[in-house]
Design an enzyme around this catalytic site. Structure first.
Site, PDB file in Angstrom:
ATOM      1  CD1 TRP A   1      -2.360   2.116   1.565  1.00  0.00           C
ATOM      2  CD2 TRP A   1      -3.246   0.677   0.116  1.00  0.00           C
ATOM      3  NE1 TRP A   1      -3.536   2.662   1.094  1.00  0.00           N
ATOM      4  CE2 TRP A   1      -4.098   1.811   0.199  1.00  0.00           C
ATOM      5  CE3 TRP A   1      -3.607  -0.357  -0.766  1.00  0.00           C
ATOM      6  CZ2 TRP A   1      -5.278   1.932  -0.542  1.00  0.00           C
ATOM      7  CZ3 TRP A   1      -4.787  -0.231  -1.501  1.00  0.00           C
ATOM      8  CH2 TRP A   1      -5.614   0.894  -1.381  1.00  0.00           C
TER       9      TRP A   1
ATOM     10  CG  ASP B   1      -2.335  13.426  -1.637  1.00  0.00           C
ATOM     11  OD1 ASP B   1      -2.625  12.203  -1.692  1.00  0.00           O
ATOM     12  OD2 ASP B   1      -2.452  14.185  -2.619  1.00  0.00           O
TER      13      ASP B   1
ATOM     14  CD  GLU C   1      -4.624   5.749   0.506  1.00  0.00           C
ATOM     15  OE1 GLU C   1      -4.273   5.406   1.635  1.00  0.00           O
ATOM     16  OE2 GLU C   1      -5.384   5.109  -0.192  1.00  0.00           O
TER      17      GLU C   1
ATOM     18  CD  GLU D   1     -13.726   5.966  -3.269  1.00  0.00           C
ATOM     19  OE1 GLU D   1     -13.680   5.707  -4.503  1.00  0.00           O
ATOM     20  OE2 GLU D   1     -12.901   5.531  -2.447  1.00  0.00           O
TER      21      GLU D   1
HETATM   22  C1  BGC Z   1      -8.654   7.230  -0.674  1.00  0.00           C
HETATM   23  C2  BGC Z   1      -8.272   7.462   0.772  1.00  0.00           C
HETATM   24  C3  BGC Z   1      -9.116   6.634   1.709  1.00  0.00           C
HETATM   25  C4  BGC Z   1      -9.162   5.186   1.281  1.00  0.00           C
HETATM   26  C5  BGC Z   1     -10.154   4.386   2.094  1.00  0.00           C
HETATM   27  C6  BGC Z   1      -8.658   5.744  -0.968  1.00  0.00           C
HETATM   28  O1  BGC Z   1      -9.089   5.547  -2.275  1.00  0.00           O
HETATM   29  O2  BGC Z   1      -7.733   7.869  -1.530  1.00  0.00           O
HETATM   30  O3  BGC Z   1      -8.447   8.821   1.106  1.00  0.00           O
HETATM   31  O4  BGC Z   1      -8.615   6.765   3.001  1.00  0.00           O
HETATM   32  O5  BGC Z   1      -9.542   5.099  -0.062  1.00  0.00           O
HETATM   33  O6  BGC Z   1     -11.439   4.934   2.037  1.00  0.00           O
END
Ligand code: BGC
Length: 395
Positions: A121, A171, A174, A344
């Protein structure tokens, strides 16, 4: 309550989503306290993030779900305690001037049993540890709970941030491990300040003098650095329109920057910089109430994120722009499924549609439910007075 164009039927729907959000989060919370990011999504399944978890906890805390939030904090605290030696060594090495390699840092996400994951990750993100400190103080002060039981875990998180805060890291999304991001530094600063000011039930400071002093000094350094290096140049026609930048030296905006205003107060709410930052986010990234992460986002084609709509709405609510805040709440509600589950992101307006299929092929359908979306819905609903004071009235 300003519901302007909200009919009683709309209001019922908005309220039912408050109940569903609590229910979805409670149903998926692990026995041991972890809040899974998304119970079903291929790439997140089995993992919990401090970033997602802290915002989910803030929503649940506002909804009166004290036991659930306490359990989350115990989980996070135990996990930190189990890494106390690793963190102490990191701080010793940082204080000795050693360059710390990213591989030695704490992970970004954890298995529910508190262990590191086995899947690779984008590890090394500091924002979540600051968010955790911030939320723990919010939660305990909101519900009149003692902080002492968390004291040792708090010290571990503080030491980790003291050792690592100035390093570039991934950030919120990620990405860009080589950059320094105001949206990361804002929660680090807010978390350190929150625990530095915290007191035990006997009125004495929670943290020892040295940690308090170092935390406050780092918070000051963050403010100064951001003012110096993380402002855009403003538009040619209006240099006073300078706003916070996605990373140091950039001219770009990112929706996560709204959090530098509310809740993390890196820039003073209502100040020229705060207003210019929120305006830039709305101008460049909002379409019809939905909010994109950033203009170049290709993840699932770069859709609109429910949690970012809530973050901008939260800022509007605090700035007294209630109609705007309601508009965001209604947009989120309109994108819940018939069962009340929140994804999301949604593909109504894609920044880069050509990239969507590639992600569908790689990771399957978009995460749904995303518990962070539900947590943020609870926060915005609470800002707008939709959450009653007690947990009983929610069941
Ligand atoms: C996002 C992160 C988030 C993670 C889990 C990723 O795709 O970029 O901000 O913490 O998903 O929800």
């Amino acid at each position: 309550m300003t519901t302007t164009s909200t009919t009683p039927a709309d209001l019922d729907h908005l309220l039912s989503l408050v109940r569903t959000s609590v229910e979805v989060i409670a149903r998926h919370q692990d026995e041991g306290g972890a809040y899974p990011a998304s119970p079903t999504f291929s790439a997140y399944k089995g993992y919990a993030w401090f970033r997602d978890g802290s915002f989910i906890a803030e929503g649940m805390s506002r909804a009166g779900q004290v036991e659930s939030v306490d359990r989350f904090h115990r989980w996070a605290g135990d996990l930190l305690l189990s890494r106390a030696e690793q963190v102490a060594a990191l701080l010793r090495r940082a204080d000795a001037g050693e360059e710390l390699p990213v591989e030695d840092m704490l992970p970004t996400r954890f298995r529910f049993d508190g262990s590191d994951g086995q899947d690779p990750w984008w590890d090394f993100q500091t924002d979540g540890y600051g968010m955790w400190l911030w939320q723990l103080v919010e939660h305990t002060s909101r519900h009149g709970l003692p902080l002492e039981p968390h004291c040792e875990a708090i010290a571990v998180a503080v030491d980790y941030l003291l050792a690592t805060w100035s390093k570039p890291c991934y950030d919120w999304w990620e990405e860009h491990v080589e950059e320094r991001h105001p949206s990361t530094l804002a929660p680090v600063r807010a978390g350190l300040l929150a625990v530095a000011a915290a007191h035990g039930t006997d009125g004495t400071a929670l943290l020892d003098g040295e940690r308090v002093e170092r935390s406050r000094a780092v918070a000051e350094q963050i403010s100064a650095l951001v003012a110096e290096e993380a402002m855009t140049s403003g538009r040619a026609s209006d240099p006073s329109a300078a706003h916070l930048a996605k990373w140091f030296g950039s001219e770009m905006v990112d929706a996560s920057l709204a959090a530098c205003v509310v809740p993390f107060g890196l820039v003073e709410p209502g100040s020229a910089v705060a207003e210019a930052t929120l305006e830039a986010v709305a101008r460049d990234l909002e379409v019809d109430g939905g909010v994109h992460r950033f203009q170049a986002d290709v993840f699932y084609g770069g859709g609109q994120w429910l949690l970012l709509s809530a973050l901008l709405g939260w800022n509007h609510a605090r700035a007294g722009r209630e109609a705007e805040a309601w508009r965001h709440l209604r947009w989120i509600a309109a994108h819940a499924t018939d069962d009340g589950e929140m994804p999301e992101q949604v593909p109504d307006h894609l920044r880069h549609p050509d990239f969507r299929q590639e992600w569908l092929d790689r990771w399957g359908p978009v995460a749904e439910p995303l518990l962070w979306s539900h947590g943020m819905y609870l926060i915005l609903a609470d800002e707008l007075g939709l959450i009653p004071d007690t947990s009983e009235t929610l069941s």
